[in-house]
Design an enzyme around this catalytic site. Structure first.
Site: not given
Lengths: 275, 305
Positions: B23, B71-72, B127, B130, B165, B191
């Site tokens: 994802s 990443n963001a 999710n 995040c 996740k 993870i």
């Protein structure tokens, strides 16, 4: 496995060497970076404006002293901040990325709209160096929006490149759209290839013309971009990613994404919106 | 090549092989999800979708650091209602389509998940991990009680398999796995990225517009393998391994730790979409060389005393 390093993707911070106005809204920004200076015509870089944004821009020129440039129009917050930067200010660069133009054929027609001329300018230099017979059409809304007039007129005088300007209001050169002029040129002369970049509807028209006149075709496309390395999915067009499978698409690949060209794109949220 | 040894059955899903698109990578448009499936992925997981459209953060959103990417992106998505239209173009997809969902409360997760399931999702991946958006992801997923409430809320509304996740950004990931298990999750994905940061020394600024982001790639692979190994010992659920997988050897390592399938993300930047096929080819050769008839035989082998 070792080597997760993508050499050109490391962000380098560089000093701006010079900023040259091209017209009241467009500036060319010069800097020195070894990898950018190795770019092929049509490749792009990601330019970080610290504290503001990071945006994709085509390389517009490379000089023998190792400096290169991007040419940027003021269209939003990021580009406004960038065009207001001065020599000595620091920007970040990643790249060059993507597939550039492939030089082929003996007679080339280059059609550019507005700042779409940026990647084409570097291509034109490459074509001239390679002895290709080049005709350039640059179109813009009015004389204030044309760019690279000096560079193109110089090429016309010194190298015999045919350069034609057209403006929608007739304030410089011909009156009308770049594609209208292209059609007239195509009627009178046989070309092997059309290279184009600019507003996508212009690209779409040029593509239809290329098919009608059986001329090969390459176009540089634009989509909202984030990662530039083919993983975030922001710059999708059909099954392709503009950052990785483009930004320059050839006739065959354009054919595969024809239904989207000049029709549909995704915004930052991934919503489908009209081009 | 005969790929039948790679057939994978996981939480009720049938996959031609154990590789999946992770994802957050590519999966926001029908065009790229289809391209990934055609390139050989055994299943595809969409980018995380929420209830409402969200533009994500300004750039820079994805940058390169030592041994991986940071990443963001900020969970950009068109909202589930619009995304359902995108899913409509994928009805004939030949592999499972797993929709990743997020919400700002257990009820919102359930709302998005039930809409995705009605629209034809083969499974739902929650999710809960995040690391860079306020009010969702780890802010729910670091708390075992909230994991339990969220999984239960989704299971109550959805009749498809539900994957949780999980985040590695906790002291004990097994507490999260046990919470998901007790609430009825059908599988664990482990993870998500590790919360991290990078600063430019010339301008003195954090490079990501959001300052903090999630680290992926080679740097987190050993962390992910450890998490999979621990979860395998603590709960009786299939595990989907994720984190820094780039070649067949990495994939096999996760399977030996206990993963029944693996997800691939960042390495697509290095290897392109052909990575799914090359990993499958590598696993086939490995199984043959070691004398196994099915990929399922190697799952958890590292736990043999």
């Amino acid at each position: 496995m070792s080597g997760w390093h993508i050499k050109n993707n490391v962000m380098r911070t560089v000093e701006i060497l010079d900023v040259k106005p091209e017209n009241p809204h467009v500036k060319t920004i010069f800097f020195r970076d070894e990898m950018c200076a190795s770019a092929e015509p049509g490749q792009f870089i990601m330019v970080w404006i610290p504290g503001v944004d990071e945006i994709p821009l085509s390389i517009s020129s490379i000089y023998p002293d190792g400096s290169s440039s991007v040419t940027v129009a003021e269209v939003g917050e990021a580009t406004r901040a960038l065009t207001r930067m001065r020599a000595g200010d620091i920007i970040g660069v990643r790249g060059p990325f993507g597939l550039g133009f492939k030089v082929s054929g003996e007679r080339a027609l280059v059609v550019g709209g507005g700042t779409g001329m940026a990647p084409l300018m570097m291509l034109i230099n490459r074509l001239v160096e390679g002895g290709v017979d080049v005709t350039v059409i640059e179109g813009a809304e009015n004389s204030n929006k044309l760019i690279f007039l000096d560079r193109l007129n110089n090429l016309s005088e010194s190298m015999g490149v045919e350069v034609l300007f057209t403006t929608e209001d007739g304030s410089y050169g011909f009156r009308g759209l770049a594609t209208d002029l292209a059609e007239r040129v195509l009627c009178n002369k046989r070309f092997d290839v059309i290279y184009t970049c600019g507003p996508e509807r212009m690209i779409r028209k040029a593509y239809e013309m290329a098919k009608a006149y059986s001329v090969d075709f390459q176009a540089s496309l634009e989509r909202y971009m984030r990662c530039a390395i083919g993983i975030c999915g922001s710059c999708t067009i059909g099954k392709y990613r503009v950052c990785r499978d483009g930004p320059v698409f050839d006739m065959e690949r354009i054919g595969e994404i024809e239904e989207y060209l000049g029709v549909l794109k995704y915004n930052e949220s991934g919503e489908r919106i009209p081009v | 090549m005969d790929y039948s040894a790679l057939k994978t059955h996981l939480a009720g899903l049938s996959m031609p092989n154990p590789t999946m698109l992770a994802s957050g990578i590519l999966g926001i448009s029908a065009g790229t999800l289809r391209a990934v499936a055609e390139a050989g992925a055994g299943a595809v997981v969409t980018k995380s979708v929420g209830l409402k459209p969200n533009a994500g953060y300004p750039n820079p959103t994805v940058i390169q650091v030592e041994c991986g990417f940071l990443n963001a992106v900020g969970l950009p998505n068109p909202g589930i209602h619009k995304f359902i239209e995108e899913m409509g173009e994928l009805r004939d997809l030949n592999v499972p389509l797993i929709v990743s969902v997020f919400g700002f409360s257990p009820e919102e997760y359930a709302e998005v998940a039930s809409l995705a399931a009605e629209a034809g999702a083969s499974a739902i991946e929650l999710n809960l991990s995040c690391p860079h958006v306020k009010g969702t992801g780890i802010e729910i997923g670091q708390n075992p009680e909230m994991v339990k409430l969220t999984v239960r809320a989704v299971k109550d509304r959805v009749d498809r398999p539900v994957f949780a996740k999980l985040t590695p950004n906790v002291a004990r990931i097994v507490d999260l796995a046990e919470a998901a298990y007790s609430a009825g999750a059908d599988a664990i994905t482990a993870i998500n990225t590790v919360r991290a940061m990078a600063i430019d020394v010339e301008t003195f600024r954090p490079i990501l517009a959001n300052r903090f982001g999630g680290l992926s790639g080679a740097a987190i692979k050993p962390i992910a393998v450890r998490c999979v190994y621990e979860i395998y010992e603590s709960v009786d659920l299939p595990i989907i391994g994720c984190g820094g997988i780039r070649d067949w050897r990495d994939a096999v390592e996760f399977m030996l730790a206990g993963a029944s399938a693996v997800q691939i993300g960042s390495a697509i930047a290095l290897e392109g979409l052909s990575i799914f096929k090359s990993i499958c080819d590598g696993i086939i050769s490995y199984l043959r060389r070691k004398g196994f008839r099915s990929v399922s035989e190697i799952v958890g082998l590292a736990h043999k005393k």
